[in-house]
Write a protein that holds these residues in place. Structure first.
Motif, short mmCIF file in Angstrom:
data_model
loop_
_atom_site.label_atom_id
_atom_site.label_comp_id
_atom_site.label_asym_id
_atom_site.label_seq_id
_atom_site.Cartn_x
_atom_site.Cartn_y
_atom_site.Cartn_z
N MET A 163 0.83 -1.21 0.00
CA MET A 163 0.00 0.00 0.00
C MET A 163 0.87 1.25 0.00
N GLU A 167 1.00 1.23 -8.13
CA GLU A 167 -0.11 0.30 -8.30
C GLU A 167 0.50 -1.10 -8.55
N SER A 198 -2.92 -4.35 -2.34
CA SER A 198 -4.00 -3.39 -2.51
C SER A 198 -3.98 -2.85 -3.93
N SER A 220 -9.09 -0.51 -3.45
CA SER A 220 -9.29 0.90 -3.13
C SER A 220 -10.51 1.37 -3.90
N PRO A 295 -9.76 8.05 7.06
CA PRO A 295 -9.91 9.51 7.09
C PRO A 295 -8.85 10.12 6.16
N PHE A 299 -2.51 16.98 2.05
CA PHE A 299 -1.14 17.27 1.60
C PHE A 299 -1.18 18.61 0.89
N1 SAH Z 1 -2.42 1.77 -5.93
C1 SAH Z 1 -2.80 0.87 -4.89
C2 SAH Z 1 -1.82 0.85 -3.74
C3 SAH Z 1 -1.74 2.15 -2.95
S1 SAH Z 1 -2.53 1.86 -1.46
C4 SAH Z 1 -4.21 1.19 -4.42
O1 SAH Z 1 -4.76 2.18 -4.87
O2 SAH Z 1 -4.79 0.42 -3.67
C5 SAH Z 1 -2.66 3.39 -0.74
C6 SAH Z 1 -4.02 3.53 -0.07
O3 SAH Z 1 -4.13 4.82 0.54
C7 SAH Z 1 -5.12 3.43 -1.09
O4 SAH Z 1 -6.28 2.87 -0.56
C8 SAH Z 1 -5.33 4.89 -1.39
O5 SAH Z 1 -6.52 5.10 -2.03
C9 SAH Z 1 -5.23 5.50 0.00
N2 SAH Z 1 -4.94 6.93 -0.06
C10 SAH Z 1 -4.33 7.60 -1.04
N3 SAH Z 1 -4.25 8.90 -0.76
C11 SAH Z 1 -4.82 9.08 0.45
C12 SAH Z 1 -4.99 10.21 1.29
N4 SAH Z 1 -4.56 11.41 0.93
N5 SAH Z 1 -5.60 10.01 2.46
C13 SAH Z 1 -5.99 8.79 2.85
N6 SAH Z 1 -5.84 7.69 2.10
C14 SAH Z 1 -5.26 7.83 0.91
#
Ligand code: SAH
Length: 363
Positions: A163, A167, A198, A220, A295, A299
């Motif tokens: 995670m 991807e 993930s 996700s 939650p 950034f």
């Molecule tokens: N690309 C894969 C692996 C990355 S997992 C995927 O999308 O599952 C990273 C996780 O954190 C994913 O569920 C993503 O959607 C979540 N995520 C990404 N940016 C985020 C943020 N700013 N706040 C909270 N969760 C976030």
């Protein structure tokens, strides 16, 4: 002379091919895998159950190469984040989250990410390239060593989640090679329930995974309708919700007893209404599902805000009342930008690197 072969990152099959190719017995594989991953030894001269002649031979024709550790930060809540520099100059991040009864390592699979989900800072950095097997498993090795496991076996990474940046299903072959080493009894020997991949929903990858790698799956999702998911997760335009759900149903049919985790980032006023919760509950109705509400972690430059705690609670209530196990993920490591979606590393996207190299004439 040929350049040395990097044995770091070779799995059981590829390392056995290496040994038979240099006229050595296949059982050398188990010895060397154990030295590297169970004992943390990356100097052939210290592999004392190999003959001196073999140790010398390996030192001259092979190597064990790992990325360089640029920094190691520790959050006030005990979360660790490592910044690792790769040969290309780009950097990736790896995070360790200690909890009372377990310790989870969050591993990156690509330098940057090509998916560009609108709420994720990794996507904003652009995409450079796939990590190779060595670069993925090196994150586990470096964290394992830093946490002291090679000296004290109680300091164990108990769970691994893919995670971090990238991807994983767009880097299928390298990720599955690294998963093999995470699961292999001669390497990290983790149970498949403790290793989670993930994905944002790469349908062909999910179908392939069902057939040939045995780990836990997280999706996700973030929105239950195409209209909203197209905006949050642009990959949805290629693999819409209905197609994704069909692939997941097929996956579950192939793996009876398996529960799939759905991640859902909570964005204030965007996807957190009670109506969306009801639509989500209906969507997951016939799937052995568990939901993780995340939650939103802000950034710089983002237009999104984290949902209000009350909104998260009522969203969760609706899912629970529909019989779906739902937990709200605790935010960890946000003071060092180690929380979900905050991993940025230092990505030098291909296009920019190309331009910079041209202008400095180093291409
Ligand atoms: N690309 C894969 C692996 C990355 S997992 C995927 O999308 O599952 C990273 C996780 O954190 C994913 O569920 C993503 O959607 C979540 N995520 C990404 N940016 C985020 C943020 N700013 N706040 C909270 N969760 C976030």
């Amino acid at each position: 002379m040929n350049s040395p072969v990097n044995l770091f990152g070779l799995d059981r099959r590829t390392m056995t091919e290496f040994f038979t190719g240099i006229d050595e017995k296949p059982f050398r594989t188990s010895q060397v895998l154990k030295w590297i991953y169970q004992h943390g030894v990356i100097d052939f001269s210290e592999m004392t159950n190999l003959s001196l002649a073999l140790r010398d031979k390996l030192s001259s024709i092979a190597s064990l190469e790992l990325p360089e550790i640029v920094s190691n930060q520790v959050s006030t809540d005990g979360t660790y984040k490592w910044l690792l520099r790769l040969e290309s100059g780009s950097c990736i991040e790896t995070v360790f989250i200690p909890e009372k009864d377990r310790g989870t390592l969050c591993v990156s699979s690509q330098v940057g990410c090509p998916l560009d989900c609108s709420f994720c800072s990794t996507g904003k950095q652009g995409f450079d390239r796939n990590l190779d097997v060595a670069e993925i498993i090196a994150q586990v090795w470096i964290a394992t060593k830093a946490l002291g496991y090679y000296k004290d076996k109680s300091k164990r990474i108990s769970n691994i989640v893919l995670m971090g940046m990238g991807e994983p299903l767009l880097n299928y072959d390298n990720v599955s090679g690294a998963l093999n080493l995470m699961l292999d009894d001669w390497a990290y020997g983790l149970s498949r329930k403790r290793v989670t991949l993930s994905t944002a929903g790469v349908v062909p990858g999910i179908r392939k995974l069902a057939a040939d790698v045995n780990v836990s799956l997280a999706i996700s999702l973030h929105a239950p309708t195409d209209e909203l998911r197209n905006v949050l997760v642009p990959l949805n335009r290629k693999y819409p919700v209905r197609e994704l759900m069909t692939a997941i149903r097929d996956y579950c049919r192939q793996k009876p007893g398996e529960t799939v985790t759905f991640e859902y980032v909570m964005l204030d006023g965007i996807n957190d209404s009670e109506q969306f919760a009801r639509t989500l509950a209906k969507l997951l109705d016939d799937i052995p599902a568990k939901v993780n509400l995340i939650p939103f972690n802000p950034f710089p430059g983002t237009e999104y805000r984290r949902s209000k705690p009350e909104a998260i609670d009522s969203f969760r209530e609706i899912l629970l009342n529909a019989g779906i196990i739902t937990i709200t993920r605790k935010t960890r490591g946000d003071d060092i930008d180690a929380a979900c979606g905050q991993l940025a590393g230092k990505v030098i996207p291909r296009a920019r690197r190309h331009r910079e190299n041209l202008s400095t004439g180093t291409l």
